[in-house]
Structure formats: C-alpha cells, structure tokens
Design a protein around this motif. Sequence first.
Motif, PDB file in Angstrom:
ATOM      1  N   ALA A 271      -2.575  92.821 -32.690  1.00  9.02           N
ATOM      2  CA  ALA A 271      -2.980  92.816 -34.099  1.00  9.02           C
ATOM      3  C   ALA A 271      -4.337  93.497 -34.266  1.00  9.02           C
ATOM      4  CB  ALA A 271      -3.055  91.382 -34.614  1.00  9.02           C
ATOM      5  N   SER A 272      -4.529  94.121 -35.421  1.00 10.86           N
ATOM      6  CA  SER A 272      -5.780  94.810 -35.722  1.00 10.86           C
ATOM      7  C   SER A 272      -6.795  93.800 -36.257  1.00 10.86           C
ATOM      8  CB  SER A 272      -5.540  95.911 -36.753  1.00 10.86           C
ATOM      9  OG  SER A 272      -6.732  96.621 -36.991  1.00 10.86           O
ATOM     10  N   VAL A 273      -7.455  93.128 -35.325  1.00  8.63           N
ATOM     11  CA  VAL A 273      -8.475  92.127 -35.664  1.00  8.63           C
ATOM     12  C   VAL A 273      -9.731  92.426 -34.860  1.00  8.63           C
ATOM     13  CG1 VAL A 273      -6.806  90.320 -36.222  1.00  8.63           C
ATOM     14  CG2 VAL A 273      -7.680  90.495 -33.892  1.00  8.63           C
ATOM     15  N   ALA A 274     -10.809  91.754 -35.224  1.00 12.58           N
ATOM     16  CA  ALA A 274     -12.050  91.883 -34.459  1.00 12.58           C
ATOM     17  C   ALA A 274     -11.785  91.454 -33.020  1.00 12.58           C
ATOM     18  CB  ALA A 274     -13.140  91.021 -35.082  1.00 12.58           C
ATOM     19  N   THR A 275     -12.458  92.084 -32.085  1.00 13.17           N
ATOM     20  CA  THR A 275     -12.217  91.827 -30.661  1.00 13.17           C
ATOM     21  C   THR A 275     -12.331  90.354 -30.306  1.00 13.17           C
ATOM     22  OG1 THR A 275     -13.012  94.036 -30.146  1.00 13.17           O
ATOM     23  CG2 THR A 275     -12.936  92.489 -28.336  1.00 13.17           C
ATOM     24  N   HIS A 276     -13.305  89.665 -30.876  1.00 14.99           N
ATOM     25  CA  HIS A 276     -13.489  88.257 -30.519  1.00 14.99           C
ATOM     26  C   HIS A 276     -12.330  87.379 -30.995  1.00 14.99           C
ATOM     27  CE1 HIS A 276     -15.200  88.272 -34.596  1.00 14.99           C
ATOM     28  NE2 HIS A 276     -14.899  86.986 -34.631  1.00 14.99           N
ATOM     29  N   LEU A 277     -11.465  87.909 -31.866  1.00  9.53           N
ATOM     30  CA  LEU A 277     -10.304  87.159 -32.344  1.00  9.53           C
ATOM     31  C   LEU A 277      -9.025  87.523 -31.588  1.00  9.53           C
ATOM     32  CD1 LEU A 277     -10.946  87.346 -36.197  1.00  9.53           C
ATOM     33  CD2 LEU A 277     -11.444  85.442 -34.650  1.00  9.53           C
ATOM     34  N   ALA A 278      -9.095  88.543 -30.761  1.00  7.68           N
ATOM     35  CA  ALA A 278      -7.922  88.976 -29.993  1.00  7.68           C
ATOM     36  C   ALA A 278      -7.782  88.118 -28.732  1.00  7.68           C
ATOM     37  CB  ALA A 278      -8.066  90.454 -29.619  1.00  7.68           C
ATOM     38  N   SER A 279      -6.583  88.033 -28.247  1.00  7.50           N
ATOM     39  CA  SER A 279      -6.314  87.259 -27.033  1.00  7.50           C
ATOM     40  C   SER A 279      -6.574  88.106 -25.797  1.00  7.50           C
ATOM     41  CB  SER A 279      -4.861  86.789 -27.036  1.00  7.50           C
ATOM     42  OG  SER A 279      -4.511  86.272 -25.780  1.00  7.50           O
ATOM     43  N   SER A 280      -7.144  87.492 -24.782  1.00  9.73           N
ATOM     44  CA  SER A 280      -7.395  88.218 -23.534  1.00  9.73           C
ATOM     45  C   SER A 280      -6.088  88.644 -22.875  1.00  9.73           C
ATOM     46  CB  SER A 280      -8.230  87.365 -22.570  1.00  9.73           C
ATOM     47  OG  SER A 280      -7.538  86.183 -22.235  1.00  9.73           O
ATOM     48  N   ALA A 281      -4.992  87.990 -23.221  1.00  8.26           N
ATOM     49  CA  ALA A 281      -3.681  88.368 -22.665  1.00  8.26           C
ATOM     50  C   ALA A 281      -3.253  89.754 -23.143  1.00  8.26           C
ATOM     51  CB  ALA A 281      -2.630  87.327 -23.054  1.00  8.26           C
ATOM     52  N   SER A 282      -3.869  90.239 -24.218  1.00 12.85           N
ATOM     53  CA  SER A 282      -3.529  91.561 -24.758  1.00 12.85           C
ATOM     54  C   SER A 282      -4.128  92.695 -23.949  1.00 12.85           C
ATOM     55  CB  SER A 282      -4.037  91.674 -26.200  1.00 12.85           C
ATOM     56  OG  SER A 282      -3.466  90.696 -27.015  1.00 12.85           O
ATOM     57  N   ILE A 283      -5.154  92.400 -23.161  1.00 14.31           N
ATOM     58  CA  ILE A 283      -5.847  93.443 -22.405  1.00 14.31           C
ATOM     59  C   ILE A 283      -5.037  93.829 -21.178  1.00 14.31           C
ATOM     60  CG2 ILE A 283      -7.959  94.047 -21.148  1.00 14.31           C
ATOM     61  CD1 ILE A 283      -9.437  92.036 -22.910  1.00 14.31           C
ATOM     62  N   THR A 284      -4.827  95.124 -21.005  1.00 18.79           N
ATOM     63  CA  THR A 284      -4.095  95.611 -19.845  1.00 18.79           C
ATOM     64  C   THR A 284      -5.023  95.642 -18.626  1.00 18.79           C
ATOM     65  OG1 THR A 284      -4.652  97.938 -20.207  1.00 18.79           O
ATOM     66  CG2 THR A 284      -2.696  97.096 -21.372  1.00 18.79           C
ATOM     67  N   LYS A 285      -4.462  95.800 -17.438  1.00 20.42           N
ATOM     68  CA  LYS A 285      -5.302  95.864 -16.227  1.00 20.42           C
ATOM     69  C   LYS A 285      -6.237  97.068 -16.291  1.00 20.42           C
ATOM     70  CE  LYS A 285      -2.245  93.348 -13.166  1.00 20.42           C
ATOM     71  NZ  LYS A 285      -1.391  93.359 -12.004  1.00 20.42           N
ATOM     72  N   PHE A 286      -5.689  98.206 -16.662  1.00 14.84           N
ATOM     73  CA  PHE A 286      -6.526  99.398 -16.789  1.00 14.84           C
ATOM     74  C   PHE A 286      -7.540  99.208 -17.925  1.00 14.84           C
ATOM     75  CE2 PHE A 286      -7.109 103.904 -18.307  1.00 14.84           C
ATOM     76  CZ  PHE A 286      -7.901 104.301 -17.246  1.00 14.84           C
ATOM     77  N   GLY A 287      -7.109  98.563 -19.008  1.00 14.82           N
ATOM     78  CA  GLY A 287      -7.994  98.275 -20.132  1.00 14.82           C
ATOM     79  C   GLY A 287      -9.172  97.411 -19.725  1.00 14.82           C
ATOM     80  N   SER A 288      -8.922  96.453 -18.844  1.00 13.69           N
ATOM     81  CA  SER A 288      -9.992  95.597 -18.340  1.00 13.69           C
ATOM     82  C   SER A 288     -11.036  96.430 -17.594  1.00 13.69           C
ATOM     83  CB  SER A 288      -9.413  94.517 -17.429  1.00 13.69           C
ATOM     84  OG  SER A 288     -10.422  93.689 -16.939  1.00 13.69           O
ATOM     85  N   PHE A 289     -10.563  97.351 -16.763  1.00 17.18           N
ATOM     86  CA  PHE A 289     -11.466  98.261 -16.050  1.00 17.18           C
ATOM     87  C   PHE A 289     -12.276  99.108 -17.046  1.00 17.18           C
ATOM     88  CE2 PHE A 289     -11.972 102.715 -14.721  1.00 17.18           C
ATOM     89  CZ  PHE A 289     -12.923 102.558 -13.719  1.00 17.18           C
ATOM     90  N   LEU A 290     -11.595  99.658 -18.051  1.00 16.85           N
ATOM     91  CA  LEU A 290     -12.281 100.486 -19.048  1.00 16.85           C
ATOM     92  C   LEU A 290     -13.357  99.692 -19.778  1.00 16.85           C
ATOM     93  CD1 LEU A 290      -9.307 102.469 -20.631  1.00 16.85           C
ATOM     94  CD2 LEU A 290     -11.070 103.359 -19.097  1.00 16.85           C
ATOM     95  N   ARG A 291     -13.060  98.449 -20.125  1.00 20.97           N
ATOM     96  CA  ARG A 291     -14.028  97.608 -20.833  1.00 20.97           C
ATOM     97  C   ARG A 291     -15.230  97.280 -19.951  1.00 20.97           C
ATOM     98  NH1 ARG A 291     -12.859  94.297 -25.242  1.00 20.97           N
ATOM     99  NH2 ARG A 291     -11.086  95.083 -26.382  1.00 20.97           N
ATOM    100  N   LYS A 292     -14.974  96.904 -18.702  1.00 21.72           N
ATOM    101  CA  LYS A 292     -16.074  96.542 -17.799  1.00 21.72           C
ATOM    102  C   LYS A 292     -17.021  97.715 -17.566  1.00 21.72           C
ATOM    103  CE  LYS A 292     -13.694  92.871 -15.370  1.00 21.72           C
ATOM    104  NZ  LYS A 292     -12.837  92.550 -14.253  1.00 21.72           N
ATOM    105  N   THR A 293     -16.462  98.900 -17.458  1.00 22.88           N
ATOM    106  CA  THR A 293     -17.275 100.089 -17.200  1.00 22.88           C
ATOM    107  C   THR A 293     -17.752 100.768 -18.486  1.00 22.88           C
ATOM    108  OG1 THR A 293     -15.285 101.466 -17.133  1.00 22.88           O
ATOM    109  CG2 THR A 293     -16.091 100.560 -15.019  1.00 22.88           C
ATOM    110  N   LYS A 294     -17.264 100.282 -19.626  1.00 24.76           N
ATOM    111  CA  LYS A 294     -17.560 100.828 -20.957  1.00 24.76           C
ATOM    112  C   LYS A 294     -17.026 102.251 -21.144  1.00 24.76           C
ATOM    113  CE  LYS A 294     -21.468  97.781 -21.789  1.00 24.76           C
ATOM    114  NZ  LYS A 294     -21.822  97.144 -20.551  1.00 24.76           N
ATOM    115  N   LEU A 295     -16.118 102.658 -20.271  1.00 27.11           N
ATOM    116  CA  LEU A 295     -15.518 103.988 -20.393  1.00 27.11           C
ATOM    117  C   LEU A 295     -14.592 104.090 -21.613  1.00 27.11           C
ATOM    118  CD1 LEU A 295     -14.746 104.752 -16.636  1.00 27.11           C
ATOM    119  CD2 LEU A 295     -16.489 105.841 -18.078  1.00 27.11           C
ATOM    120  N   ASP A 296     -14.153 102.939 -22.129  1.00 23.76           N
ATOM    121  CA  ASP A 296     -13.300 102.961 -23.330  1.00 23.76           C
ATOM    122  C   ASP A 296     -14.049 103.533 -24.529  1.00 23.76           C
ATOM    123  OD1 ASP A 296     -14.883 100.525 -23.256  1.00 23.76           O
ATOM    124  OD2 ASP A 296     -13.652  99.738 -24.889  1.00 23.76           O
ATOM    125  N   GLU A 297     -15.374 103.547 -24.473  1.00 24.34           N
ATOM    126  CA  GLU A 297     -16.199 104.025 -25.577  1.00 24.34           C
ATOM    127  C   GLU A 297     -16.368 105.558 -25.584  1.00 24.34           C
ATOM    128  OE1 GLU A 297     -17.120 101.764 -27.712  1.00 24.34           O
ATOM    129  OE2 GLU A 297     -17.096  99.897 -26.570  1.00 24.34           O
TER     130      GLU A 297
END
Length: 183
Positions: free
Chosen positions: A62-88
Amino acid sequence: MIRLLDFIFAFTGLVLGFPILMLLFVIGLFDTGSPLFFQKRVGRNQKPFTLVKFRTMSKDTASVATHLASSASITKFGSFLRKTKLDELPQLWNVLKGEMSLVGPRPGLFNQQELLEQRERYGVYKVRPGITGLAQVSEIDMSTPELLAQTDAKMIASLTLRDYFKYILQTVTGKGSGDRVKN
C-alpha cells in the motif's frame, strides 16, 4: 549557491554512478520485476512531483508512509538497499530536475494530513524537499509529525554551507536510520 551545488553533485553522481545504478536496476528486475518506484510527493510550495527510488518493497504494498508499512513487505534486496541507502540514488534525477535538493525536509505524501498541517504551520514548504537533512541524521521520521516539522523548520532557518556538507557526509557514512518500518 546550494542549487548550483545540488546540480553539480546530482549530475556528477548520475554520470559516475551510472554503472552502479544499472547493476542495481538489473538486480531489482530479478527481485521485484519492477526495480524503480514512482510516487507522488509534496514538493516546494506544496506542488506535487514524482519521486523516484529503487523499489525496496513488494509491488503490492500500500502507498503509505514508511513507518506505517509492514516490514514483511521489504524484499531481501530491498533490505540491503535500505541499509546502504542505495535506494535513494535515483532521487539524484529529482535533484537534477530541481524538484528536490540534496539537503532539505524529506518529501511527504499527500495523505499524511497531520504532517501536511504541521509543515504548513512551520513554513517548511518554502524550500525544496531533500534526500537528507537534520531530521534524518537525528533519526526523526514521519511518525512524529510535529517534531519532524519543528526539526525541518530549525534546519531551514539555520542551514549553512557547512551544515549542507555535514548532513550529506553523515548520511553517506551511515548516521541516522531514515524512515523506520514497523515490525
């Protein structure tokens, strides 16, 4: 002066980072089938713009603020991107186009009514939103709208060239966790 620096850094980052961007794009294709994420955000003077990032959550989130999203929605690669801030990284395109700055208040969503009201109250919409800023390196996210708006206003009122570089350096070296996802 800051707009010129934004343009130079965004252009240089996109050109020099192109091989990394392409690699992340290809990996993202295998991860979600749709590596880029586009979302309408609130920009300067509350004008809408389309923010672009690497997708870190499944496509059906769902298109909601990040703090309202479930951590189950984050993919494994997405987790890496977030930790390294490469998603930005794709937001450098938004900076190049003048919709964002490297340093400024993180752009919110139009459905975040309380945040919209608080930022309007504190005059935050007078500036371009940013990829990073005082709130991000201080681990203040959109789950506390008034504190976030106050922090954004404080940064705007006192932002110096030194602070501009300090917030970028702190972000690149891992200070702050960005928007947190609930567990």
